[in-house]
Write a protein that holds these residues in place. Structure first.
Motif, PDB file in Angstrom:
ATOM      1  N   VAL A   1       0.863  -1.185   0.000  1.00  0.00           N
ATOM      2  CA  VAL A   1       0.000   0.000   0.000  1.00  0.00           C
ATOM      3  C   VAL A   1       0.900   1.235   0.000  1.00  0.00           C
ATOM      4  O   VAL A   1       1.804   1.347   0.820  1.00  0.00           O
ATOM      5  N   CYS A   2       0.660   2.135  -0.941  1.00  0.00           N
ATOM      6  CA  CYS A   2       1.463   3.364  -1.040  1.00  0.00           C
ATOM      7  C   CYS A   2       1.275   4.196   0.220  1.00  0.00           C
ATOM      8  O   CYS A   2       0.156   4.430   0.661  1.00  0.00           O
ATOM      9  N   LYS A   3       2.395   4.674   0.803  1.00  0.00           N
ATOM     10  CA  LYS A   3       2.341   5.434   2.047  1.00  0.00           C
ATOM     11  C   LYS A   3       1.645   6.780   1.875  1.00  0.00           C
ATOM     12  O   LYS A   3       1.182   7.366   2.844  1.00  0.00           O
ATOM     13  N   VAL A   4       1.607   7.280   0.657  1.00  0.00           N
ATOM     14  CA  VAL A   4       1.011   8.595   0.431  1.00  0.00           C
ATOM     15  C   VAL A   4      -0.435   8.488  -0.048  1.00  0.00           C
ATOM     16  O   VAL A   4      -1.346   8.978   0.602  1.00  0.00           O
ATOM     17  N   CYS A   5      -0.653   7.825  -1.156  1.00  0.00           N
ATOM     18  CA  CYS A   5      -2.017   7.811  -1.712  1.00  0.00           C
ATOM     19  C   CYS A   5      -2.843   6.618  -1.237  1.00  0.00           C
ATOM     20  O   CYS A   5      -4.038   6.547  -1.507  1.00  0.00           O
ATOM     21  N   LYS A   6      -2.219   5.714  -0.508  1.00  0.00           N
ATOM     22  CA  LYS A   6      -2.903   4.553   0.086  1.00  0.00           C
ATOM     23  C   LYS A   6      -3.449   3.551  -0.934  1.00  0.00           C
ATOM     24  O   LYS A   6      -4.275   2.715  -0.610  1.00  0.00           O
TER      25      LYS A   6
ATOM     26  N   VAL B   1       6.453   4.080  -1.768  1.00  0.00           N
ATOM     27  CA  VAL B   1       5.397   4.807  -2.488  1.00  0.00           C
ATOM     28  C   VAL B   1       5.268   4.282  -3.911  1.00  0.00           C
ATOM     29  O   VAL B   1       6.185   3.651  -4.442  1.00  0.00           O
ATOM     30  N   CYS B   2       4.126   4.595  -4.534  1.00  0.00           N
ATOM     31  CA  CYS B   2       3.814   3.958  -5.815  1.00  0.00           C
ATOM     32  C   CYS B   2       4.634   4.497  -6.978  1.00  0.00           C
ATOM     33  O   CYS B   2       4.962   3.769  -7.907  1.00  0.00           O
ATOM     34  N   GLY B   3       4.948   5.794  -6.969  1.00  0.00           N
ATOM     35  CA  GLY B   3       5.663   6.355  -8.109  1.00  0.00           C
ATOM     36  C   GLY B   3       6.241   7.716  -7.795  1.00  0.00           C
ATOM     37  O   GLY B   3       6.189   8.158  -6.641  1.00  0.00           O
TER      38      GLY B   3
ATOM     39  N   ARG C   1       5.352  10.834  -8.326  1.00  0.00           N
ATOM     40  CA  ARG C   1       4.492  11.882  -7.758  1.00  0.00           C
ATOM     41  C   ARG C   1       4.371  11.712  -6.244  1.00  0.00           C
ATOM     42  O   ARG C   1       4.512  12.672  -5.483  1.00  0.00           O
ATOM     43  N   CYS C   2       4.101  10.509  -5.815  1.00  0.00           N
ATOM     44  CA  CYS C   2       3.971  10.258  -4.373  1.00  0.00           C
ATOM     45  C   CYS C   2       5.329  10.337  -3.679  1.00  0.00           C
ATOM     46  O   CYS C   2       5.397  10.711  -2.504  1.00  0.00           O
ATOM     47  N   ALA C   3       6.397  10.026  -4.420  1.00  0.00           N
ATOM     48  CA  ALA C   3       7.740  10.095  -3.827  1.00  0.00           C
ATOM     49  C   ALA C   3       8.087  11.525  -3.421  1.00  0.00           C
ATOM     50  O   ALA C   3       8.686  11.750  -2.355  1.00  0.00           O
TER      51      ALA C   3
HETATM   52 ZN   LIG Z   1       0.940   6.702  -4.279  1.00  0.00          ZN
END
Ligand SMILES: [Zn+2]
Ligand SMILES: [Zn+2]
Length: 186
Positions: free
Chosen positions: A6-11, A23-25, A27-29
């Protein structure tokens, strides 16, 4: 095969390319890194503030934490002196933390949990601790040996800043536990 995380930012779920990926990518990084920087800046600020604190500051904060702990511990119990129940929840509204041997007369017992109890403001402030009644209920609660031990404890103790800092941390944690218990019982 990488497991879904699960991405820490966008979940949202994503399939990590690396094992440490949080994180997924990209942008979230960016957001993730900004948050990490904020967090370490806050921590650094807190450290700088703590470095400026004097022993007197730590003692004051330690005493406040200890007193708040005593009020939380004795929540729902009667005033240690007159037996009344006039207290608000943890605000210290009508109840104080009253020391049996005062902080002025016995500074070394200022953080002693047997020497401090929930006490109504009238007994603590107007009746200067209402000590005679305090002694009666203290004896009821713990027995005469312990009361005598407190009365004869004249061991000089000095508290340094490190000690005060620890007192603050320990009693803040203990108070949180009591507050949790009382909240869940309501
Ligand atoms: Zn994300
Ligand atoms: Zn009272």
């Amino acid at each position: 095969m990488a497991r879904t995380k699960v991405c820490k930012v966008c979940k949202r779920d994503f399939n990590p390319m690396r094992s440490m990926q949080a994180v997924c990518g990209p942008r979230c990084a960016i957001q993730h890194n900004a948050k990490a920087r904020e967090k370490s800046a806050r921590k650094a600020l807190r450290k700088r503030k703590e470095a400026l604190k004097t022993k007197a500051d730590w003692m004051k904060e330690a005493q406040a934490a200890f007193n708040a702990y005593i009020r939380a511990r004795d929540y729902g119990k009667p005033c240690i002196s007159c037996g009344c129940y006039e207290q608000d929840r943890f605000t210290g509204g009508h109840f104080d933390c009253g020391h049996y041997r005062s902080r002025g007369a016995a500074a070394h017992l200022r953080f002693n949990v047997f020497n401090a109890h929930g006490q109504c403001k009238r007994c603590n402030r107007e009746l200067s601790g209402n000590v005679v009644e305090y002694r009666l209920r203290l004896t009821e609660r713990y027995g005469p040996e312990l009361v005598q031990r407190i009365e004869h404890d004249n061991g000089a103790r000095t508290f340094d800043a490190q000690y005060a800092k620890r007192v603050k941390a320990v009693f803040s944690r203990k108070a949180r536990i009591y507050k949790k218990i009382f909240r869940s019982s309501l």
